[in-house]
Design an enzyme around this catalytic site. Structure first.
Site, PDB file in Angstrom:
ATOM      1  N   ARG A 100      -3.049   4.581   7.043  1.00  0.00           N
ATOM      2  CA  ARG A 100      -2.710   6.002   6.995  1.00  0.00           C
ATOM      3  C   ARG A 100      -1.856   6.312   8.217  1.00  0.00           C
ATOM      4  O   ARG A 100      -2.044   5.732   9.298  1.00  0.00           O
ATOM      5  CB  ARG A 100      -3.973   6.882   7.031  1.00  0.00           C
ATOM      6  CG  ARG A 100      -4.754   6.880   5.719  1.00  0.00           C
ATOM      7  CD  ARG A 100      -4.055   7.663   4.629  1.00  0.00           C
ATOM      8  NE  ARG A 100      -4.878   7.799   3.419  1.00  0.00           N
ATOM      9  CZ  ARG A 100      -4.866   6.936   2.419  1.00  0.00           C
ATOM     10  NH1 ARG A 100      -4.087   5.878   2.457  1.00  0.00           N
ATOM     11  NH2 ARG A 100      -5.634   7.136   1.363  1.00  0.00           N
ATOM     12  N   GLU A 149       3.863  13.045   4.180  1.00  0.00           N
ATOM     13  CA  GLU A 149       4.520  12.368   3.055  1.00  0.00           C
ATOM     14  C   GLU A 149       4.309  13.154   1.756  1.00  0.00           C
ATOM     15  O   GLU A 149       3.254  13.796   1.607  1.00  0.00           O
ATOM     16  CB  GLU A 149       4.007  10.933   2.917  1.00  0.00           C
ATOM     17  CG  GLU A 149       2.553  10.824   2.525  1.00  0.00           C
ATOM     18  CD  GLU A 149       2.041   9.385   2.476  1.00  0.00           C
ATOM     19  OE1 GLU A 149       1.580   8.982   1.407  1.00  0.00           O
ATOM     20  OE2 GLU A 149       2.122   8.673   3.512  1.00  0.00           O
ATOM     21  N   HIS A 182       4.923   4.664   0.368  1.00  0.00           N
ATOM     22  CA  HIS A 182       3.484   4.553   0.098  1.00  0.00           C
ATOM     23  C   HIS A 182       3.269   3.831  -1.227  1.00  0.00           C
ATOM     24  O   HIS A 182       2.623   4.333  -2.138  1.00  0.00           O
ATOM     25  CB  HIS A 182       2.846   5.946   0.055  1.00  0.00           C
ATOM     26  CG  HIS A 182       1.353   5.905   0.234  1.00  0.00           C
ATOM     27  ND1 HIS A 182       0.617   6.957   0.722  1.00  0.00           N
ATOM     28  CD2 HIS A 182       0.458   4.922  -0.012  1.00  0.00           C
ATOM     29  CE1 HIS A 182      -0.674   6.647   0.763  1.00  0.00           C
ATOM     30  NE2 HIS A 182      -0.791   5.408   0.318  1.00  0.00           N
TER      31      HIS A 182
HETATM   32  C1  8YV Z   1      -2.769   4.773  -3.336  1.00  0.00           C
HETATM   33  C2  8YV Z   1      -3.917   4.769  -1.103  1.00  0.00           C
HETATM   34  O1  8YV Z   1      -1.379   4.578  -3.445  1.00  0.00           O
HETATM   35  O2  8YV Z   1      -5.717   3.406  -1.720  1.00  0.00           O
HETATM   36  C3  8YV Z   1      -5.352   4.391  -1.067  1.00  0.00           C
HETATM   37  O3  8YV Z   1      -6.102   5.064  -0.345  1.00  0.00           O
HETATM   38  O4  8YV Z   1      -3.458   5.524  -0.332  1.00  0.00           O
HETATM   39  C4  8YV Z   1      -3.036   4.125  -2.050  1.00  0.00           C
HETATM   40  O5  8YV Z   1      -3.487   2.819  -2.351  1.00  0.00           O
HETATM   41  C5  8YV Z   1      -2.945   6.256  -3.515  1.00  0.00           C
HETATM   42  O6  8YV Z   1      -4.205   6.681  -3.216  1.00  0.00           O
HETATM   43  C6  8YV Z   1      -2.571   6.578  -4.967  1.00  0.00           C
HETATM   44  O7  8YV Z   1      -2.196   7.923  -5.111  1.00  0.00           O
END
Ligand code: 8YV
Length: 315
Positions: free
Chosen positions: A234, A263, A281
């Site tokens: 993050r 983002e 992302h």
């Molecule tokens: C995903 C993510 O792209 O797993 C997570 O926490 O941030 C990412 O793997 C996202 O959550 C999908 O919207």
């Protein structure tokens, strides 16, 4: 029997939307123009929230749903879910770990290789005619056999380390404690020391208040002008102001980032820094992994409403 009302916080691929709407009475929060009014109208009937890692569920949203029983996260990161608000009311929370670890690890290694070996620059060099006009691409930097540091040796960090071992790299890691399953890799408790002993520093730690800006100016200075920062966790784990300064003044060699504060609208200064690889992302963004994530979101919702054990509970 009426289907449980589920508040959907963000869009999912079409292959998820169909079964989700077949199994549950879906309320599309993200489509609402007036979200406060939408919550006021539908919140009282909501029994579960289906969200995404980067969207989570705030205390305000949770409070607007007095019948809420479960928050099911499409993603492994649940830092955007107000866990305190859920715990106060006994609301369960699930995420989608393991099914995405391999892809995220692949992508972290991909970003390291692409940035260190100049893959994006090389493509432009060919397309722009510079190869024909100016000759060879400027020399890049080796990856195999060099030093890797992993900040957070959890599921994803472990998969990254396994991959890096294949490149004959010297692997160290920092975490809250040594990991029994990492006997061949050096545990370095101090993050600055880890950075000092690394050429490539991977940030794979779950984001929390405790890890906020764990990668700060001293850590970036320790990583140094020959070092590269790779972030697939993050943005909050990195002090972006310090990172931009370090990249601009040469304190840090380069960076490869898949996550950003605010983002998808990142700080535009990132777009003006030459020694950086920017990605949207997408680390878990493959068909295979996203299908598995969607299935797990629905399986946790179904298990809850059937009174069965949750598959991947957070709380
Ligand atoms: C995903 C993510 O792209 O797993 C997570 O926490 O941030 C990412 O793997 C996202 O959550 C999908 O919207």
């Amino acid at each position: 029997m009426s289907k449980p009302v589920v508040l959907q916080m963000g869009g999912y691929p079409a292959w998820d939307e169909k079964p989700l709407n077949e199994a549950f009475d879906i309320r599309r929060y993200f489509d609402a123009e007036d979200k406060a009014a939408y919550l006021s109208e539908h919140g009282p009937s909501v029994r579960a929230i289906a969200t995404r890692g980067e969207l989570g569920a705030s205390r305000d949203v949770i409070s607007a749903c007095p019948q809420l029983e479960l928050v099911s996260v499409y993603g492994v990161g649940y830092d955007a879910v107000d866990l305190d608000a859920c715990s106060e009311r006994g609301i369960r929370v699930t995420n989608t770990p393991d099914v995405l670890s391999g892809d995220v690890a692949d992508f972290a290694v991909t970003m390291m290789l692409a940035q260190s070996r100049g893959v994006v620059a090389g493509d432009a060099w060919v397309r722009n005619g510079q190869w024909a006009g100016q000759g060879a691409l400027p020399l890049q930097r080796r990856v195999f056999g060099r030093r890797a540091g992993i900040l957070g040796l959890g599921r994803i960090g472990f998969e990254i380390a396994k991959r890096l071992a294949g490149f004959g790299m010297q692997i160290s890691y920092s975490d809250v404690a040594p990991k029994v399953y990492a006997p061949d890799w050096a545990f370095v408790e101090d993050v600055e020391l880890l950075a000092r002993e690394s050429d490539f520093l991977f940030v794979a730690a779950a984001a929390s208040e405790e890890t906020r800006h764990i990668v700060n100016a001293p850590v970036l200075e320790s990583l140094g002008p020959d070092g590269m920062l790779i972030n697939v966790s993050r943005a909050s784990n990195v002090d972006e102001e310090a990172l931009l300064a370090a990249l601009s003044d040469g304190t840090l060699g380069s960076a490869a980032l898949d996550v950003f504060e605010g983002e998808p609208r990142l700080d535009e200064r990132f777009c003006n820094v030459p020694n950086i690889l920017l990605q949207p992302h997408q680390a878990s963004g493959t068909v295979e992994t996203r299908k598995a994530m969607g299935e797990l979101v629905r399986a946790n919702l179904a298990a809850h409403f059937q009174g069965a054990p949750l598959l991947t509970p957070v709380i």
